[in-house]
Design a protein around this motif. Structure first.
Motif: not given
Length: 165
Positions: A32-38, A40-45, A112-122
């Motif tokens: 979870a910490s890694i996910f929050q610090q990436l 790419q997460r903000e770029t995808v958002a 659905r799109r948010q889950m797709e992008e989240r799964n790519k990052i994970l």
């Protein structure tokens, strides 16, 4: 016979404990910490926000139009002819149903799109965890949020974060 069963059970217990002790290279990672610090997460958002911006503004326009018509009907409904009021109410109900359907479809597509992008990052994080674990020779890597307490395990969160970035 009882002694033989007891000895066999004790032997199995010892063998099982020996195999557990053999897996002594354990690491902990905070996904979870890694996910929050990436970054790419903000770029995808922002990418998703731009992707759904047109539909969101269309829904907002429909909603404001619907509210305006409802207020007009409430204000002028008592002075209208019964047939005109009935027609306006039916039009309003149809427009409300259309808005509801579009809003529901928008929410489903957005989720659905948010889950797709989240799964790519994970997936990228998971690949990095496997890479760091195999490179450093860890037998087991456990998510820090899934464990209540770990005394002698190395935290590889920073190594995985460097690998993902």
């Amino acid at each position: 016979m009882k002694k033989w069963l007891c000895a066999a059970g004790l032997g199995l217990a010892l063998a099982a404990s020996a195999s557990v002790q053999a897996a002594n290279k354990i690491a902990v990672v905070n996904v979870a910490s890694i996910f929050q610090q990436l970054p790419q997460r903000e770029t995808v958002a922002k990418q998703l926000e731009n992707e759904f911006k047109g539909r969101a503004s269309e829904l907002q326009k429909m909603e404001s139009d619907l509210q305006t018509k409802m207020q007009k009907l409430q204000r002028d409904g008592s002075t209208m002819k019964a047939s005109d009021r009935s027609k306006s109410e039916n039009d309003l109900m149809a427009q409300r149903e259309q808005f509801s359907n579009k809003a529901q479809a928008f929410e489903q597509d957005n989720r659905r799109r948010q889950m797709e992008e989240r799964n790519k990052i994970l997936s990228r994080i998971q690949d990095a965890i496997k890479s760091v674990a195999s490179k450093d020779g860890y037998d087991i890597v456990i998510d820090a949020n899934a464990v209540a307490y770990v005394s002698n395990a190395k935290d590889i969160t920073t190594d995985v974060l460097k690998q993902v970035k």
